[in-house]
Design a protein around this motif. Structure first.
Motif, PDB file in Angstrom:
ATOM      1  N   GLY A 198       1.093  -1.065  -0.023  1.00  0.00           N
ATOM      2  CA  GLY A 198      -0.009   0.234  -0.073  1.00  0.00           C
ATOM      3  C   GLY A 198       1.005   1.538   0.231  1.00  0.00           C
ATOM      4  N   ARG A 199       2.209   0.935   0.136  1.00  0.00           N
ATOM      5  CA  ARG A 199       2.955   2.152  -0.124  1.00  0.00           C
ATOM      6  C   ARG A 199       3.653   2.153  -1.473  1.00  0.00           C
ATOM      7  NH1 ARG A 199       3.283   4.279   6.088  1.00  0.00           N
ATOM      8  NH2 ARG A 199       1.177   4.514   6.682  1.00  0.00           N
ATOM      9  N   GLN A 200       4.087   2.931  -1.841  1.00  0.00           N
ATOM     10  CA  GLN A 200       5.445   3.306  -2.556  1.00  0.00           C
ATOM     11  C   GLN A 200       5.885   4.376  -2.129  1.00  0.00           C
ATOM     12  OE1 GLN A 200       5.827   0.887  -5.073  1.00  0.00           O
ATOM     13  NE2 GLN A 200       7.710   2.449  -5.633  1.00  0.00           N
ATOM     14  N   ARG A 201       7.702   4.205  -1.763  1.00  0.00           N
ATOM     15  CA  ARG A 201       8.489   5.140  -1.749  1.00  0.00           C
ATOM     16  C   ARG A 201      10.332   5.570  -2.308  1.00  0.00           C
ATOM     17  NH1 ARG A 201       7.309   6.248   3.989  1.00  0.00           N
ATOM     18  NH2 ARG A 201       6.046   4.617   5.057  1.00  0.00           N
ATOM     19  N   ASP A 202      10.392   6.138  -2.116  1.00  0.00           N
ATOM     20  CA  ASP A 202      12.040   6.620  -3.060  1.00  0.00           C
ATOM     21  C   ASP A 202      12.295   5.799  -2.339  1.00  0.00           C
ATOM     22  OD1 ASP A 202      11.027   8.721  -4.396  1.00  0.00           O
ATOM     23  OD2 ASP A 202      10.657  10.352  -3.030  1.00  0.00           O
ATOM     24  N   ASP A 203      14.102   5.963  -3.569  1.00  0.00           N
ATOM     25  CA  ASP A 203      15.056   5.068  -2.487  1.00  0.00           C
ATOM     26  C   ASP A 203      15.511   5.817  -1.388  1.00  0.00           C
ATOM     27  OD1 ASP A 203      15.249   3.999  -4.563  1.00  0.00           O
ATOM     28  OD2 ASP A 203      16.604   4.721  -5.404  1.00  0.00           O
ATOM     29  N   ALA A 204      15.518   4.488   0.293  1.00  0.00           N
ATOM     30  CA  ALA A 204      15.970   5.140   1.730  1.00  0.00           C
ATOM     31  C   ALA A 204      17.018   4.717   1.999  1.00  0.00           C
ATOM     32  CB  ALA A 204      14.578   5.146   2.272  1.00  0.00           C
ATOM     33  N   PRO A 205      17.838   4.877   3.013  1.00  0.00           N
ATOM     34  CA  PRO A 205      18.805   4.443   3.549  1.00  0.00           C
ATOM     35  C   PRO A 205      18.795   2.989   4.348  1.00  0.00           C
ATOM     36  CG  PRO A 205      19.293   7.127   3.577  1.00  0.00           C
ATOM     37  CD  PRO A 205      17.597   6.344   3.164  1.00  0.00           C
ATOM     38  N   LEU A 206      19.360   2.375   4.139  1.00  0.00           N
ATOM     39  CA  LEU A 206      19.309   1.123   5.043  1.00  0.00           C
ATOM     40  C   LEU A 206      19.074   0.890   6.312  1.00  0.00           C
ATOM     41  CD1 LEU A 206      18.818  -1.955   4.679  1.00  0.00           C
ATOM     42  CD2 LEU A 206      21.144  -2.353   5.168  1.00  0.00           C
ATOM     43  N   LEU A 207      19.333   2.347   7.168  1.00  0.00           N
ATOM     44  CA  LEU A 207      19.746   2.343   8.746  1.00  0.00           C
ATOM     45  C   LEU A 207      18.013   3.264   9.081  1.00  0.00           C
ATOM     46  CD1 LEU A 207      20.728   2.845  10.993  1.00  0.00           C
ATOM     47  CD2 LEU A 207      21.593   4.548  10.550  1.00  0.00           C
ATOM     48  N   ARG A 236      11.095  -0.026  -4.376  1.00  0.00           N
ATOM     49  CA  ARG A 236      10.631  -0.816  -5.077  1.00  0.00           C
ATOM     50  C   ARG A 236      10.033  -1.279  -3.212  1.00  0.00           C
ATOM     51  NH1 ARG A 236       9.632  -5.799  -7.001  1.00  0.00           N
ATOM     52  NH2 ARG A 236       7.546  -6.010  -7.773  1.00  0.00           N
ATOM     53  N   TYR A 237      10.843  -1.719  -2.763  1.00  0.00           N
ATOM     54  CA  TYR A 237      10.907  -2.844  -1.671  1.00  0.00           C
ATOM     55  C   TYR A 237      11.397  -1.736  -0.295  1.00  0.00           C
ATOM     56  CZ  TYR A 237      13.239  -5.053  -5.840  1.00  0.00           C
ATOM     57  OH  TYR A 237      12.908  -5.414  -6.870  1.00  0.00           O
ATOM     58  N   VAL A 238      10.851  -0.737  -0.173  1.00  0.00           N
ATOM     59  CA  VAL A 238      11.416  -0.130   1.047  1.00  0.00           C
ATOM     60  C   VAL A 238      10.208  -0.373   1.975  1.00  0.00           C
ATOM     61  CG1 VAL A 238      11.188   2.630   2.493  1.00  0.00           C
ATOM     62  CG2 VAL A 238      12.557   1.596   0.455  1.00  0.00           C
ATOM     63  N   GLU A 239       9.467  -0.065   2.065  1.00  0.00           N
ATOM     64  CA  GLU A 239       7.622  -0.875   2.483  1.00  0.00           C
ATOM     65  C   GLU A 239       7.727  -2.363   3.400  1.00  0.00           C
ATOM     66  OE1 GLU A 239       4.669   0.350   4.801  1.00  0.00           O
ATOM     67  OE2 GLU A 239       5.769   1.164   4.020  1.00  0.00           O
ATOM     68  N   PRO A 240       8.343  -2.840   2.232  1.00  0.00           N
ATOM     69  CA  PRO A 240       7.877  -4.809   2.673  1.00  0.00           C
ATOM     70  C   PRO A 240       9.326  -4.781   3.613  1.00  0.00           C
ATOM     71  CG  PRO A 240       7.951  -4.578   0.097  1.00  0.00           C
ATOM     72  CD  PRO A 240       8.441  -3.287   0.430  1.00  0.00           C
ATOM     73  N   VAL A 241      10.636  -4.222   3.559  1.00  0.00           N
ATOM     74  CA  VAL A 241      11.111  -4.702   4.274  1.00  0.00           C
ATOM     75  C   VAL A 241      11.031  -3.461   5.207  1.00  0.00           C
ATOM     76  CG1 VAL A 241      14.194  -4.017   4.990  1.00  0.00           C
ATOM     77  CG2 VAL A 241      13.452  -4.484   2.452  1.00  0.00           C
ATOM     78  N   ARG A 349      22.060  -7.805  -3.753  1.00  0.00           N
ATOM     79  CA  ARG A 349      22.376  -6.683  -3.685  1.00  0.00           C
ATOM     80  C   ARG A 349      21.170  -6.491  -4.939  1.00  0.00           C
ATOM     81  NH1 ARG A 349      26.543  -5.467  -1.549  1.00  0.00           N
ATOM     82  NH2 ARG A 349      28.297  -6.440  -1.212  1.00  0.00           N
ATOM     83  N   ALA A 350      20.799  -7.353  -5.752  1.00  0.00           N
ATOM     84  CA  ALA A 350      19.284  -7.215  -6.136  1.00  0.00           C
ATOM     85  C   ALA A 350      18.375  -5.560  -5.781  1.00  0.00           C
ATOM     86  CB  ALA A 350      18.659  -7.796  -6.986  1.00  0.00           C
ATOM     87  N   LEU A 351      17.907  -5.718  -4.626  1.00  0.00           N
ATOM     88  CA  LEU A 351      17.228  -5.334  -3.818  1.00  0.00           C
ATOM     89  C   LEU A 351      17.486  -3.745  -3.884  1.00  0.00           C
ATOM     90  CD1 LEU A 351      16.002  -7.161  -3.568  1.00  0.00           C
ATOM     91  CD2 LEU A 351      14.767  -7.372  -1.743  1.00  0.00           C
ATOM     92  N   LEU A 352      18.768  -4.001  -3.857  1.00  0.00           N
ATOM     93  CA  LEU A 352      19.688  -2.256  -3.007  1.00  0.00           C
ATOM     94  C   LEU A 352      20.201  -1.471  -3.747  1.00  0.00           C
ATOM     95  CD1 LEU A 352      22.367  -4.501  -0.919  1.00  0.00           C
ATOM     96  CD2 LEU A 352      19.934  -3.453   0.425  1.00  0.00           C
ATOM     97  N   ALA A 353      19.947  -0.381  -3.860  1.00  0.00           N
ATOM     98  CA  ALA A 353      20.070   0.679  -4.827  1.00  0.00           C
ATOM     99  C   ALA A 353      21.522   1.834  -4.168  1.00  0.00           C
ATOM    100  CB  ALA A 353      18.824   1.608  -4.106  1.00  0.00           C
TER     101      ALA A 353
END
Length: 450
Positions: A198-207, A236-241, A349-353
């Motif tokens: 339900g949420r789409q975010r921009d690339d975000a730091p892992l921390l 694309r993977y920020v909210e699932p993580v 790594r494919a899920l990292l930016a």
């Protein structure tokens, strides 16, 4: 007396004897025939008795098989359809499930097999219908409640943005935190039914992604996170993580003593980076560890109608997210630093930016290389300080401070003004209190030792 009469008198006894002997021989033969026939009849009677006894045994066998079908095989089949195979042959509906195997090729055995197949087909259709109805109902309720929760969060955010009273902010903060937890539970429930997070975010730091998960659990103050990390998670993977980390953190906090910490660490590997969560709980039993592994794998289909009572969604939600988005989750006890449980969320790594600066630099270099010339330096904008101003900033790193203790606004780029001139009007005391409360809250959230 004449000779003829004498001969007749002489032969009369002899003929009678001969006739009597012939008659006796005849009756003896008849008696032998009757005895033979009686023996045959006795044999037939014995054979008929054996056939009758065999028929009685066959009837008894079929009665026992019918009773076994009704009392054992059908209940086992229904149980297997609801909760999985129980390990008995009777759940398969094959000849191996018959109590009397000699009925396997008989009409009775085939009829019983047909009954099991029909019951299994009917139960399977009923189960699929019930599962579809349950998913539809849960999705409808989740969507409606999510809309209300989002409205509540928007109202709370508006209050936080417009109100600056420190006591008011202290009172509204627990409400905002409870709303975020409710939204997380609804998101996980929706994921189990196949809904998008339900949420789409921009690339975000892992921390910051991990801290986002920390902010959505009740015992966030017990979680210790690393102070820095150079990795970024693709938008694309920020909210699932975030959801997966929150569920693993919540599980670790709920299954350990309230006085113990929950520690988070990062482990960079060749194929990606792992988020490790260590608790100080009592650990897991072997069967619980195996069940957690199956749930986190995301390989088994999720059926809402087969969840235990009370239902547990955390590991199932993480497994569903892992299967959908490509990361992996697992638990073990051998590598826990506190003797409890270690939960690992491995992000390939494919899920990292790449960090924003590195990606822009790499893109510029790639364009310059493709053109056969060195990339030109980026043009200086109005927001960039002039060379002489940058030198002034480097020579005087201290920021001017006003009477209320807040930093004063620096001069605009390119504008010359007297540094000794004070601001015309200092900020209001209420604004300073609100900013001070925000700073204290930020420091408390980022403090890993408190």
């Amino acid at each position: 007396m004449t000779p003829v009469i004498q001969d007749a008198l002489v032969w009369a006894p002899t003929g009678g004897m001969l006739a009597a002997g012939a008659l006796a021989l005849h009756y003896r033969k008849k008696a032998a025939q009757y005895r033979t026939r009686a023996g045959v009849l006795q044999d037939q009677a014995a054979e008929a008795g054996l056939r009758a006894a065999e028929a009685e045994r066959g009837i008894a066998v079929r009665d026992e098989e019918a009773q076994y079908l009704a009392e054992t095989r059908l209940p086992d089949l229904v149980y297997a359809l609801q909760f999985g195979p129980v390990g008995a042959d009777s759940t398969t509906g094959t000849a191996g499930g018959l109590r009397h195997r000699r009925l396997a090729d008989t009409v009775t055995g085939k009829a019983y097999l047909s009954v099991l197949e029909q019951v299994g087909a009917v139960a399977e259709r009923a189960s699929e219908h019930a599962e579809g109805a349950a998913r539809s109902a849960v999705q409808a309720v989740t969507r409606s409640v999510q809309a209300l929760v989002y409205e509540q969060q928007s109202a709370i955010t508006h209050l936080l943005d417009t109100q600056h009273d420190e006591k008011f902010l202290e009172l509204i903060q627990p409400i905002d935190h409870a709303a975020s937890q409710l939204a997380r539970r609804l998101q996980i429930l929706g994921v189990l039914t196949g809904m998008w997070p339900g949420r789409q975010r921009d690339d975000a730091p892992l921390l910051e992604t991990v801290r986002g998960g920390v902010s959505r659990i009740r015992d966030y103050h017990r979680v210790r996170v690393p102070k820095e990390s150079a990795h970024y998670v693709a938008g694309r993977y920020v909210e699932p993580v975030v959801l997966a980390v929150a569920e693993l953190l919540d599980n670790a906090a709920r299954h350990s003593a309230p006085s113990t910490p929950v520690e988070v660490s990062f482990l960079e590997a060749h194929h990606g980076i792992s988020i490790e969560i260590h608790d100080a709980g009592p650990g897991l039993r072997a069967e619980a560890r195996d069940e957690a592994g199956r749930r986190l794998s995301g390989e088994e289909p999720i059926r809402l109608t087969e969840l235990r009572t009370p239902p547990s969604f955390g590991h199932l939600g993480v497994g569903a997210l892992a299967a959908q988005y490509g990361f992996r989750a697992s638990v073990d006890e051998e590598h826990s630093v506190h003797g409890g449980v270690r939960a690992v969320l491995h992000i390939p790594r494919a899920l990292l930016a790449a960090p924003p600066g590195e990606s822009d630099t790499a893109r510029t270099r790639a364009q310059g290389t493709a053109a056969g010339q060195d990339p030109a330096p980026a043009p200086r904008t109005d927001a960039d300080p002039a060379p002489e101003e940058a030198a002034d900033d480097a020579a005087s790193p201290e920021y001017p401070v006003g009477e209320d203790g807040l930093p004063l606004r620096r001069r605009a780029p390119g504008a010359r003004q007297d540094r000794s001139r004070q601001t015309a009007e200092p900020p209001s005391p209420e604004a300073g209190q609100a900013l001070a409360a925000f700073v204290r809250g930020t420091e408390a959230a980022r403090n890993t030792t408190d």
